[in-house]
Design a protein around this motif. Structure first.
Motif, PDB file in Angstrom:
ATOM      1  N   ASP A 172       0.837  -1.213   0.000  1.00 16.76           N
ATOM      2  CA  ASP A 172       0.000   0.000   0.000  1.00 16.76           C
ATOM      3  C   ASP A 172       0.866   1.256   0.000  1.00 16.76           C
ATOM      4  OD1 ASP A 172      -2.707  -0.710  -0.148  1.00 16.76           O
ATOM      5  OD2 ASP A 172      -2.809  -1.200   1.982  1.00 16.76           O
ATOM      6  N   ALA A 173       1.984   1.230   0.748  1.00 18.54           N
ATOM      7  CA  ALA A 173       2.883   2.402   0.789  1.00 18.54           C
ATOM      8  C   ALA A 173       3.396   2.699  -0.622  1.00 18.54           C
ATOM      9  CB  ALA A 173       4.048   2.149   1.746  1.00 18.54           C
ATOM     10  N   ALA A 174       3.755   1.654  -1.355  1.00 22.32           N
ATOM     11  CA  ALA A 174       4.251   1.843  -2.729  1.00 22.32           C
ATOM     12  C   ALA A 174       3.117   2.353  -3.624  1.00 22.32           C
ATOM     13  CB  ALA A 174       4.805   0.534  -3.272  1.00 22.32           C
ATOM     14  N   ALA A 175       1.918   1.802  -3.418  1.00 22.68           N
ATOM     15  CA  ALA A 175       0.786   2.208  -4.267  1.00 22.68           C
ATOM     16  C   ALA A 175       0.477   3.700  -4.083  1.00 22.68           C
ATOM     17  CB  ALA A 175      -0.444   1.366  -3.937  1.00 22.68           C
ATOM     18  N   VAL A 176       0.563   4.184  -2.839  1.00 23.26           N
ATOM     19  CA  VAL A 176       0.217   5.597  -2.629  1.00 23.26           C
ATOM     20  C   VAL A 176       1.291   6.510  -3.227  1.00 23.26           C
ATOM     21  CG1 VAL A 176       1.127   5.863  -0.251  1.00 23.26           C
ATOM     22  CG2 VAL A 176      -0.740   7.272  -1.005  1.00 23.26           C
ATOM     23  N   VAL A 177       2.548   6.060  -3.217  1.00 18.06           N
ATOM     24  CA  VAL A 177       3.607   6.869  -3.847  1.00 18.06           C
ATOM     25  C   VAL A 177       3.331   6.977  -5.352  1.00 18.06           C
ATOM     26  CG1 VAL A 177       6.073   6.972  -4.421  1.00 18.06           C
ATOM     27  CG2 VAL A 177       5.371   6.337  -2.108  1.00 18.06           C
ATOM     28  N   VAL A 178       3.008   5.853  -5.970  1.00 23.62           N
ATOM     29  CA  VAL A 178       2.769   5.859  -7.427  1.00 23.62           C
ATOM     30  C   VAL A 178       1.530   6.709  -7.748  1.00 23.62           C
ATOM     31  CG1 VAL A 178       2.268   4.417  -9.442  1.00 23.62           C
ATOM     32  CG2 VAL A 178       3.937   3.652  -7.727  1.00 23.62           C
ATOM     33  N   GLN A 179       0.485   6.529  -6.940  1.00 28.05           N
ATOM     34  CA  GLN A 179      -0.736   7.315  -7.168  1.00 28.05           C
ATOM     35  C   GLN A 179      -0.456   8.818  -7.010  1.00 28.05           C
ATOM     36  OE1 GLN A 179      -3.916   5.106  -5.396  1.00 28.05           O
ATOM     37  NE2 GLN A 179      -5.351   6.800  -5.637  1.00 28.05           N
ATOM     38  N   ALA A 180       0.375   9.163  -6.022  1.00 28.64           N
ATOM     39  CA  ALA A 180       0.716  10.573  -5.794  1.00 28.64           C
ATOM     40  C   ALA A 180       1.536  11.121  -6.969  1.00 28.64           C
ATOM     41  CB  ALA A 180       1.495  10.716  -4.489  1.00 28.64           C
ATOM     42  N   LEU A 181       2.445  10.300  -7.514  1.00 24.72           N
ATOM     43  CA  LEU A 181       3.261  10.744  -8.657  1.00 24.72           C
ATOM     44  C   LEU A 181       2.374  11.050  -9.861  1.00 24.72           C
ATOM     45  CD1 LEU A 181       6.230   8.195  -8.448  1.00 24.72           C
ATOM     46  CD2 LEU A 181       6.486  10.682  -8.371  1.00 24.72           C
ATOM     47  N   CYS A 182       1.317  10.271 -10.009  1.00 22.50           N
ATOM     48  CA  CYS A 182       0.456  10.408 -11.193  1.00 22.50           C
ATOM     49  C   CYS A 182      -0.665  11.434 -10.996  1.00 22.50           C
ATOM     50  CB  CYS A 182      -0.163   9.057 -11.554  1.00 22.50           C
ATOM     51  SG  CYS A 182       1.076   7.829 -11.996  1.00 22.50           S
ATOM     52  N   ALA A 183      -0.869  11.890  -9.763  1.00 22.01           N
ATOM     53  CA  ALA A 183      -1.988  12.804  -9.481  1.00 22.01           C
ATOM     54  C   ALA A 183      -1.695  14.201 -10.005  1.00 22.01           C
ATOM     55  CB  ALA A 183      -2.215  12.872  -7.974  1.00 22.01           C
ATOM     56  N   SER A 184      -2.763  14.931 -10.345  1.00 24.16           N
ATOM     57  CA  SER A 184      -2.521  16.343 -10.679  1.00 24.16           C
ATOM     58  C   SER A 184      -2.294  17.134  -9.381  1.00 24.16           C
ATOM     59  CB  SER A 184      -3.669  16.917 -11.518  1.00 24.16           C
ATOM     60  OG  SER A 184      -4.879  16.397 -11.089  1.00 24.16           O
ATOM     61  N   LYS A 185      -1.863  18.360  -9.527  1.00 22.62           N
ATOM     62  CA  LYS A 185      -1.415  19.138  -8.353  1.00 22.62           C
ATOM     63  C   LYS A 185      -2.523  19.221  -7.295  1.00 22.62           C
ATOM     64  CE  LYS A 185       1.194  23.333  -7.366  1.00 22.62           C
ATOM     65  NZ  LYS A 185       1.871  24.474  -7.981  1.00 22.62           N
ATOM     66  N   THR A 186      -2.169  18.898  -6.073  1.00 25.89           N
ATOM     67  CA  THR A 186      -3.148  18.880  -4.985  1.00 25.89           C
ATOM     68  C   THR A 186      -3.153  20.235  -4.266  1.00 25.89           C
ATOM     69  OG1 THR A 186      -1.377  17.846  -3.698  1.00 25.89           O
ATOM     70  CG2 THR A 186      -3.105  16.400  -4.514  1.00 25.89           C
ATOM     71  N   ALA A 187      -4.266  20.509  -3.572  1.00 24.95           N
ATOM     72  CA  ALA A 187      -4.357  21.757  -2.807  1.00 24.95           C
ATOM     73  C   ALA A 187      -3.478  21.663  -1.559  1.00 24.95           C
ATOM     74  CB  ALA A 187      -5.809  21.997  -2.413  1.00 24.95           C
ATOM     75  N   THR A 188      -3.344  20.445  -1.017  1.00 25.16           N
ATOM     76  CA  THR A 188      -2.567  20.217   0.208  1.00 25.16           C
ATOM     77  C   THR A 188      -1.192  19.693  -0.174  1.00 25.16           C
ATOM     78  OG1 THR A 188      -4.634  19.705   1.304  1.00 25.16           O
ATOM     79  CG2 THR A 188      -2.638  18.931   2.400  1.00 25.16           C
ATOM     80  N   ARG A 189      -0.178  20.037   0.605  1.00 26.15           N
ATOM     81  CA  ARG A 189       1.189  19.621   0.262  1.00 26.15           C
ATOM     82  C   ARG A 189       1.627  18.338   0.980  1.00 26.15           C
ATOM     83  NH1 ARG A 189       0.380  21.951  -3.127  1.00 26.15           N
ATOM     84  NH2 ARG A 189       1.091  20.002  -3.961  1.00 26.15           N
ATOM     85  N   ASN A 190       1.175  18.166   2.226  1.00 25.18           N
ATOM     86  CA  ASN A 190       1.666  17.033   3.027  1.00 25.18           C
ATOM     87  C   ASN A 190       0.471  16.306   3.638  1.00 25.18           C
ATOM     88  OD1 ASN A 190       4.612  17.685   2.854  1.00 25.18           O
ATOM     89  ND2 ASN A 190       3.851  19.588   3.741  1.00 25.18           N
ATOM     90  N   PHE A 191       0.516  14.967   3.566  1.00 24.42           N
ATOM     91  CA  PHE A 191      -0.676  14.192   3.902  1.00 24.42           C
ATOM     92  C   PHE A 191      -0.409  13.125   4.954  1.00 24.42           C
ATOM     93  CE2 PHE A 191      -1.267  15.632  -0.434  1.00 24.42           C
ATOM     94  CZ  PHE A 191      -2.607  15.990  -0.502  1.00 24.42           C
ATOM     95  N   ASN A 192      -1.358  12.986   5.890  1.00 22.80           N
ATOM     96  CA  ASN A 192      -1.364  11.795   6.748  1.00 22.80           C
ATOM     97  C   ASN A 192      -1.681  10.579   5.883  1.00 22.80           C
ATOM     98  OD1 ASN A 192      -1.114  13.488   8.935  1.00 22.80           O
ATOM     99  ND2 ASN A 192      -3.225  13.258   9.642  1.00 22.80           N
TER     100      ASN A 192
END
Ligand SMILES: NC(=O)c1ccc[n+]([C@@H]2O[C@H](COP(=O)([O-])OP(=O)(O)OC[C@H]3O[C@@H](n4cnc5c(N)ncnc54)[C@H](O)[C@@H]3O)[C@@H](O)[C@H]2O)c1
Length: 315
Positions: A220-240
């Motif tokens: 899951d940790a790897a999946a969220v990194v990949v999803q974050a790399l592919c996401a368009s720019k978010t309003a928030t910079r740092n996420f729980n």
């Protein structure tokens, strides 16, 4: 997309490398320890042909700049860092390899006009439970780090947001909780031994057995990194980031359902940092939902270890 993964031979980095390759991206993994590291335990033969592995230090801006050009890198997943235990007695290591390293990554990314930098922050930015009267800890709750490691991660959140606000560089920090799975080689004993030792029939001694953690499986940790790399720019910079709260004793009880004879020596003790985080901002902004609850992930990882050792699989 062409992605540079720093710390790409380490624990989380290895899984990120595999996940990116699986999704069809080109990957350059950059690490100062490219052999005898987690990647040896995680990467399978066919995947290694789609990977460039580079030995180097993340504070070396010249080398990183060359790699970005050579590989036409679009985005960086920055996961190279010492862990908490390594930094507490070595402030120089913390400042060089966490703060200076983050600065170098942000500078080379800005100079190369990269699309995005996704990086690993930590829930170690937070403090004692008493400092958070309302649970779960909200995404924008104040930081009260209790370690040099947590303080460096907190500063790096500030520094990365500064690069976004001042220079428009798209940065996204993920505050990982306890990440566990096969192939972890560094960090707290409970996450190194909990799976491998019982899976192989070896006795396992675990400190702070009463501690409650938010357990995030490394897949899951790897999946969220990949999803974050592919996401368009978010309003928030740092996420729980989180998945499931459970005590170490509960994890051990779950393992005993499949391995009733497993020998655990549990030392009492609690973890001093607040452990219940609100991850709804991450879900709302990049749509990440973890797929590996503790029970499913423990079963999966115990069976990976047993398959490799030629032992019968757990039903
Ligand atoms: N594992 C966890 O539970 C956890 C929890 C919160 C945050 N994190 C963060 O996630 C990231 C990855 O952690 P991990 O568990 O994979 O750790 P790891 O130690 O397995 O991997 C880190 C890798 O970075 C490399 N590295 C360290 N300093 C470097 C430098 N100066 N130059 C080049 N390479 C360097 C190491 O050789 C190692 O392979 C780190 O930023 C860590 O702080 C991890």
């Amino acid at each position: 997309m062409n992605v540079l993964v720093t710390g790409g031979a380490g624990f989380i980095g290895s899984y990120v490398v595999c996940e990116l390759i699986k999704a069809g991206h080109n990957v350059a993994a950059y690490d100062r320890q490219i052999t005898h590291n987690s990647l040896d335990h995680v990467l399978s033969g066919p995947q290694s042909s789609n990977l460039t592995l580079v030995a180097g230090d993340v504070t070396d801006a010249t080398k990183l700049g060359e790699i970005l050009r050579q590989h036409r890198v679009d985005a960086i997943a920055h996961l190279a860092s010492p862990l908490s235990a390594q930094t507490e007695d070595n402030p120089d290591l913390a400042i060089r390899n966490m703060i200076q390293a983050q600065h170098v990554i942000l500078e080379v990314a800005r100079a190369a006009n990269l699309k995005k930098v996704v990086w690993a922050s930590s829930v170690a930015v937070y403090g004692r439970p008493q400092q958070y009267p309302t649970l779960p800890v909200s995404n924008d709750a104040p930081h009260y780090p209790m370690s040099l490691y947590g303080a460096c991660k907190s500063f790096n959140e500030y520094l990365s947001s500064h690069y976004t606000d001042k220079y428009g560089l798209d940065t996204l920090g993920l505050r990982f909780p306890a990440v566990y799975g096969v192939g972890r080689m560094r960090g707290a004993a409970m996450f190194l031994d909990l799976i491998e030792k019982p899976a192989l029939g070896l006795p396992c001694r675990l400190p702070m057995a009463d501690a409650v953690y938010d357990w995030l499986y490394v897949v899951d940790a790897a999946a969220v990194v990949v999803q974050a790399l592919c996401a368009s720019k978010t309003a928030t910079r740092n996420f729980n980031v989180g998945c499931e709260l459970a005590s170490l004793r509960q994890a051990v009880a779950t393992i005993r359902e499949w391995l009733p004879d497993a020998v655990f020596e549990l030392e009492p003790g609690e973890y001093p940092i607040v452990e219940e985080y609100d991850c709804s901002t991450l879900r709302a902004e990049i749509g990440f939902v973890p797929q590996w609850p503790l029970r499913k992930a423990l079963h999966h990882s115990l069976n990976i270890v047993r398959t490799r050792a030629g032992l019968p699989l757990l039903g």
